[in-house]
Design an enzyme around this catalytic site. Sequence first.
Site, PDB file in Angstrom:
ATOM      1  N   ASN A   9      43.901 -23.316  40.842  1.00  0.00           N
ATOM      2  CA  ASN A   9      44.458 -23.549  39.566  1.00  0.00           C
ATOM      3  C   ASN A   9      44.526 -25.018  39.352  1.00  0.00           C
ATOM      4  OD1 ASN A   9      45.498 -23.848  37.236  1.00  0.00           O
ATOM      5  ND2 ASN A   9      47.529 -23.195  37.871  1.00  0.00           N
ATOM      6  N   TRP A  10      43.396 -25.822  38.646  1.00  0.00           N
ATOM      7  CA  TRP A  10      43.550 -27.152  38.677  1.00  0.00           C
ATOM      8  C   TRP A  10      44.313 -27.766  37.600  1.00  0.00           C
ATOM      9  CZ3 TRP A  10      37.547 -28.495  38.804  1.00  0.00           C
ATOM     10  CH2 TRP A  10      37.070 -28.259  40.188  1.00  0.00           C
ATOM     11  N   HIS A  95      51.005 -18.282  33.500  1.00  0.00           N
ATOM     12  CA  HIS A  95      51.280 -19.087  34.353  1.00  0.00           C
ATOM     13  C   HIS A  95      52.785 -19.654  34.131  1.00  0.00           C
ATOM     14  CE1 HIS A  95      51.748 -22.713  37.086  1.00  0.00           C
ATOM     15  NE2 HIS A  95      50.643 -21.879  37.798  1.00  0.00           N
ATOM     16  N   GLU A  97      54.253 -22.547  34.410  1.00  0.00           N
ATOM     17  CA  GLU A  97      54.139 -23.508  33.721  1.00  0.00           C
ATOM     18  C   GLU A  97      54.065 -23.419  32.323  1.00  0.00           C
ATOM     19  OE1 GLU A  97      51.501 -25.781  35.749  1.00  0.00           O
ATOM     20  OE2 GLU A  97      52.844 -25.881  37.718  1.00  0.00           O
ATOM     21  N   GLU A 167      54.106 -15.688  41.680  1.00  0.00           N
ATOM     22  CA  GLU A 167      54.339 -17.272  42.136  1.00  0.00           C
ATOM     23  C   GLU A 167      55.947 -17.429  41.827  1.00  0.00           C
ATOM     24  OE1 GLU A 167      50.627 -19.448  41.512  1.00  0.00           O
ATOM     25  OE2 GLU A 167      51.340 -19.423  39.714  1.00  0.00           O
ATOM     26  N   GLY A 173      54.085 -26.105  43.452  1.00  0.00           N
ATOM     27  CA  GLY A 173      54.198 -27.496  43.364  1.00  0.00           C
ATOM     28  C   GLY A 173      55.323 -28.314  44.122  1.00  0.00           C
ATOM     29  N   GLY A 233      47.117 -24.273  43.922  1.00  0.00           N
ATOM     30  CA  GLY A 233      47.224 -25.363  42.878  1.00  0.00           C
ATOM     31  C   GLY A 233      46.675 -26.649  43.861  1.00  0.00           C
ATOM     32  N   GLY A 234      47.759 -27.423  44.100  1.00  0.00           N
ATOM     33  CA  GLY A 234      47.238 -29.023  44.850  1.00  0.00           C
ATOM     34  C   GLY A 234      46.090 -28.703  45.817  1.00  0.00           C
TER      35      GLY A 234
HETATM   36  C1  PEP Z   1      50.109 -22.864  40.795  1.00  0.00           C
HETATM   37  O1  PEP Z   1      49.428 -23.741  40.067  1.00  0.00           O
HETATM   38  O2  PEP Z   1      49.690 -21.780  40.596  1.00  0.00           O
HETATM   39  C2  PEP Z   1      50.172 -23.432  42.085  1.00  0.00           C
HETATM   40  C3  PEP Z   1      50.524 -22.044  43.122  1.00  0.00           C
HETATM   41  O3  PEP Z   1      50.328 -24.339  42.557  1.00  0.00           O
HETATM   42  P1  PEP Z   1      50.697 -24.908  43.999  1.00  0.00           P
HETATM   43  O4  PEP Z   1      49.536 -24.567  45.120  1.00  0.00           O
HETATM   44  O5  PEP Z   1      50.378 -26.494  43.954  1.00  0.00           O
HETATM   45  O6  PEP Z   1      52.121 -24.778  44.575  1.00  0.00           O
END
Ligand code: PEP
Length: 249
Positions: A9-10, A95, A97, A167, A173, A233-234
Amino acid sequence: MRRKLLFGNWKMNKTIAETKVFGKESVELEKFAKSKNVDIGIAPVYLSLAALKEANPSLIVASQNLHYEDHGAFTGEISIPMLKELGVDWAIIGHSERRSYYNETNESCNKKLLAMEANKMTPIYCVGETLEQFEKGVTKKVIEEQVLEGIKGLSKAYVEDMVIAYEPVWSIGTGKNASKEIAQDICSYIRELIKKEYGDASSKIRILYGGSVKPENVHDYLAQKDVDGALVGGASLKVDSFRQLIENI
Ligand code: PEP
């Protein structure tokens, strides 16, 4: 046997030009993933969906969101026919966010999932508790509501092929990982919820863990019985890091 799935997930990262570079390199990455029996996919920003598809047509490409109506007065939104025109038939729904910054609710997620089923698109439906909910010990109650309200009205055949990502909001993050035991406990709880509603669809649906997954910890999560992959994500932003995720599974 459920195939492992690593999904990047960018978020709001990478320009179209940067996406094209990654897209070309992802051809080798995808071959490597196939050799390890792993599926991979990426959710770039809307503007880069076409570029990523063009650079690597066989890659699973997902939108980070969509609207449940086909068209209309919804400024800033994009619809399923617009995505399908680009050959994009996956999307991340709910998600954390989007739930916290853009008022996404279980009800709006449900409308999106129903629209996706009607249009034969595959969702990655995200659920997870906040830090406050985790500390209050109400994680399972929150997860139950998010899962059952989100998937209400979907058919068994559709649920079998969908993906749910657990999640915990406090681990996204932040570098603060949920332990592998927590990941297994909640992913197995989600599978039980699916079993109660949809019987043996629970043995086919893929359930991912997400939250600060990195090459160093990916194996611990994916070695859990009910964790079928990761939403990342990262660590999905660089080809080398993505490759290491696949390698370390
Ligand atoms: C995400 O964006 O779904 C995520 C899990 O991010 P990260 O891996 O950066 O915690």
